[in-house]
Design an enzyme around this catalytic site. Structure first.
Site, PDB file in Angstrom:
ATOM      1  N   LEU A 191      20.879  79.665 110.201  1.00  0.00           N
ATOM      2  CA  LEU A 191      21.016  79.310 111.650  1.00  0.00           C
ATOM      3  C   LEU A 191      20.146  78.272 112.035  1.00  0.00           C
ATOM      4  O   LEU A 191      18.865  78.554 111.858  1.00  0.00           O
ATOM      5  CB  LEU A 191      20.858  80.760 112.400  1.00  0.00           C
ATOM      6  CG  LEU A 191      21.690  81.924 111.904  1.00  0.00           C
ATOM      7  CD1 LEU A 191      21.260  83.149 112.939  1.00  0.00           C
ATOM      8  CD2 LEU A 191      23.022  81.728 112.003  1.00  0.00           C
TER       9      LEU A 191
ATOM     10  N   ARG B 231     -16.296  20.993  99.646  1.00  0.00           N
ATOM     11  CA  ARG B 231     -17.357  21.486 100.508  1.00  0.00           C
ATOM     12  C   ARG B 231     -18.296  20.317 101.085  1.00  0.00           C
ATOM     13  O   ARG B 231     -18.470  19.408 100.246  1.00  0.00           O
ATOM     14  CB  ARG B 231     -18.050  22.747 100.366  1.00  0.00           C
ATOM     15  CG  ARG B 231     -18.858  22.657  98.859  1.00  0.00           C
ATOM     16  CD  ARG B 231     -19.131  23.765  98.164  1.00  0.00           C
ATOM     17  NE  ARG B 231     -20.113  23.723  97.044  1.00  0.00           N
ATOM     18  CZ  ARG B 231     -20.048  24.675  96.116  1.00  0.00           C
ATOM     19  NH1 ARG B 231     -19.148  25.707  96.050  1.00  0.00           N
ATOM     20  NH2 ARG B 231     -20.711  24.339  95.247  1.00  0.00           N
TER      21      ARG B 231
ATOM     22  N   GLY C 152      22.494  83.057 121.251  1.00  0.00           N
ATOM     23  CA  GLY C 152      21.750  84.225 120.368  1.00  0.00           C
ATOM     24  C   GLY C 152      22.106  83.993 118.996  1.00  0.00           C
ATOM     25  O   GLY C 152      23.139  83.517 118.653  1.00  0.00           O
ATOM     26  N   THR C 153      21.272  84.761 117.952  1.00  0.00           N
ATOM     27  CA  THR C 153      21.231  84.567 116.718  1.00  0.00           C
ATOM     28  C   THR C 153      22.797  85.284 116.090  1.00  0.00           C
ATOM     29  O   THR C 153      23.268  84.797 115.129  1.00  0.00           O
ATOM     30  CB  THR C 153      20.194  85.314 115.985  1.00  0.00           C
ATOM     31  OG1 THR C 153      20.074  86.587 116.366  1.00  0.00           O
ATOM     32  CG2 THR C 153      19.223  84.132 116.156  1.00  0.00           C
TER      33      THR C 153
ATOM     34  N   ARG D 259       9.890  76.604 122.333  1.00  0.00           N
ATOM     35  CA  ARG D 259       8.425  76.762 122.238  1.00  0.00           C
ATOM     36  C   ARG D 259       8.017  75.611 121.317  1.00  0.00           C
ATOM     37  O   ARG D 259       6.683  75.554 121.267  1.00  0.00           O
ATOM     38  CB  ARG D 259       8.319  78.138 121.586  1.00  0.00           C
ATOM     39  CG  ARG D 259       8.806  79.406 122.322  1.00  0.00           C
ATOM     40  CD  ARG D 259       8.766  80.698 121.448  1.00  0.00           C
ATOM     41  NE  ARG D 259      10.027  80.767 120.924  1.00  0.00           N
ATOM     42  CZ  ARG D 259      10.419  81.721 119.958  1.00  0.00           C
ATOM     43  NH1 ARG D 259       9.427  82.816 119.897  1.00  0.00           N
ATOM     44  NH2 ARG D 259      11.520  82.217 119.440  1.00  0.00           N
TER      45      ARG D 259
ATOM     46  N   ALA E   2     -15.809  37.301  95.965  1.00  0.00           N
ATOM     47  CA  ALA E   2     -15.905  38.266  97.341  1.00  0.00           C
ATOM     48  C   ALA E   2     -15.626  37.143  98.612  1.00  0.00           C
ATOM     49  O   ALA E   2     -15.866  35.936  98.365  1.00  0.00           O
ATOM     50  CB  ALA E   2     -17.418  38.462  97.486  1.00  0.00           C
TER      51      ALA E   2
END
Ligand code: UD1
Ligand code: CA
Length: 467
Positions: free
Chosen positions: A9, A442, A82-83, A16, A382
């Site tokens: 089911l 650089r 309902g169930t 809720r 790094a």
């Protein structure tokens, strides 16, 4: 064993949960809630499983078809009355069999052994019409209570809201909602239900009373741990924690070393002799092979961690592969399609995305390696950045075998650094570097001897003048 089918089911509103999506589709340990009842019914040997759908029927049906294919069919309950009404909706669809299981879609912890025990109990008691599981709870709030006569025979189940007096309210034996019934009896009993209760619904639980009057209802007491129903999100969280504990325990028994409380989803595979530490989350289609170690706080989703690899604490790995004996982390981030080769190292504060690191390649500290390929035994210093994005498109950085990238270099993709080449620290690489070349780009440094004291004096005067 008698031929077994199953009804599950799953049509309820799930009010809720206070949710915009169906309760049945809320995830629990990596699977939608509904998965668990269906899985248990199939594992118990049900040859036909009919899931009754209502709220979000399309979504639930789509999920079931994608997951279970032809093994599972659905019946529709358009209006949630309902169930008992829900179970009746399954009747015209359900295949023929001696016995049917009836389960709720919101009891994810139920155990296959309990389902088999119910079927066996009915087989052993030809006179009985129905068997169901019960358990005793310290706090029975919210559950239907089992009413028995003074000889201990089951009379009925009384819902919380329908309890009549102090004596009924004191009952701690509850109905977890796991039943096996003879099919002809059930058809008949469901057709005779009336909505004679506080919620004005047709209660499945009333068939227990009918069984009590007709041949008997067998109650099988079990451990409460496996039967919690999920009605709200606090219960969902509790059931998920219990499921994670259960998975960790199952893996530990199978030879996995488990420290503390990892959250390993139901979809994950972990091989014997792997080690999983506390606070780890393993999600999706993750596979952890033998001898691998996943240390504290790491979150791994849809990834494979191969033999003997080590994931140091607080690493995040998504849709990636970590090869044999590779080292990742601490604090590494492997984004989708990262492929880290055998014995490669990806260290702290390194991020990869769609990057292949070949065997023994290393990027040990602070780097962004997006859309790249890092050759065998290459070393990335790094602060290296693969500048992969020009604001419109992504481009690839390729580093050959044994390449050395000095710290704080940028590689402006698309760019290739040939085998054995060396990129000097602080270089911005904008052109391909041939194999075995040194690339250095650089500004040249100048040293002005004795200049520092003069500079200080001048800066000091300037600051005085300002005041
Ligand atoms: C139910 C039982 C209660 C038991 C508890 C165990 C009834 C009347 N009560 O209460 O005795 O202790 O489970 O967890 O059966 N559903 C439908 N259609 C509907 C109503 C519900 O398909 O019209 C489905 C829901 O999706 C859910 C299951 O049935 O999966 C149970 O419904 P729920 O409303 O959660 O029942 P409980 O109040 O928990
Ligand atoms: Ca429930």
């Amino acid at each position: 064993m008698l031929k077994l089918v199953a009804i599950i089911l799953a049509a309820g509103q799930g009010t809720r949960m206070k949710s915009s999506i169906s309760k049945m589709l809320h995830p629990l340990a990596g699977r939608p809630l509904i998965y668990y009842s269906v899985r248990a019914a199939l594992d118990a040997g049900a040859s036909d499983v009919v899931v009754v759908v209502g709220r979000a029927a399309k979504e639930v049906e789509t999920y079931l078809a994608a997951t279970f294919g032809n093994a599972v069919r659905t019946a529709s309950q358009a209006e949630q009355r309902g169930t008992g009404h829900a179970a009746a909706m399954a009747m015209p669809v359900l295949g023929n069999a001696e016995t049917t299981l009836i389960l709720y879609g919101d009891t994810p912890l139920l155990e296959v052994s309990d389902l088999k025990a119910l079927a066996t109990a009915l087989e052993g008691h030809p006179e009985a019409s129905l068997a169901f599981v019960t358990c005793v709870l310290g706090d029975p709030t919210g559950y239907g209570r089992v009413l028995r006569d003074d000889k201990g025979r089951v009379l009925a189940i009384r819902e919380q809201r329908d309890l009549r007096d102090e004596k009924e309210r004191a009952i701690t034996e509850v109905n977890p909602g796991v039943y096996a019934a003879r099919l002809p009896f059930l058809r008949d009993a469901l057709s005779q239900l009336t909505p004679n209760n506080a919620q004005n619904e047709l209660y499945l639980t009333d068939v227990v009373e009918a069984a009590g009057k007709k041949g008997g209802a067998i109650a099988l007491p079990t451990e409460p741990t496996s039967l919690a129903g999920v009605n709200d999100r606090a219960q969902l969280a509790a059931a998920e924690a219990a499921m994670h504990r259960r998975i960790a325990e199952r893996l530990a028994r199978a030879g996995v070393t488990v420290h503390g409380d990892p959250r390993i989803d139901e979809t994950v595979e972990v091989a014997p002799d792997a080690t999983i530490h506390s606070g780890v989350a393993l999600r999706g289609k993750t596979i952890v092979e033998t001898g691998a170690t996943i240390d504290t706080g790491s979150v791994i989703t849809d990834s494979i961690i191969e033999t003997g690899a080590t994931i140091l604490p607080y690493s995040v790995i998504t849709s990636s592969r970590v090869g044999p004996r590779a080292h990742i982390g601490p604090f590494a981030h492997l984004r989708p399609e990262s492929d880290i080769g055998e014995e490669a190292h990806v260290g702290n504060f390194v991020e990869t995305k769609k990057t292949v690191m070949h065997a023994r390649a290393k990027a040990n500290h602070l780097a962004y390696l997006g859309d790249g390929e890092v050759g065998e035994a290459a070393n990335v210093g790094a602060g290296t950045i693969f500048c992969n994005y020009d604001g419109f498109n992504k481009h690839k950085t390729t580093l050959g075998r044994g390449v050395f990238i000095g710290s704080d270099s940028q590689l402006v993709a698309p760019v290739t650094v040939g085998d054995g080449a060396f990129v000097a620290t602080g270089t911005t690489v904008t052109q391909d570097v041939p194999a075995d070349a040194l690339a250095i780009g650089r500004a040249r440094q100048e040293n002005k001897l004795g200049y520092a004291p003069k500079l200080r004096a001048r800066l000091g005067e300037r600051s005085k003048a300002k005041k």
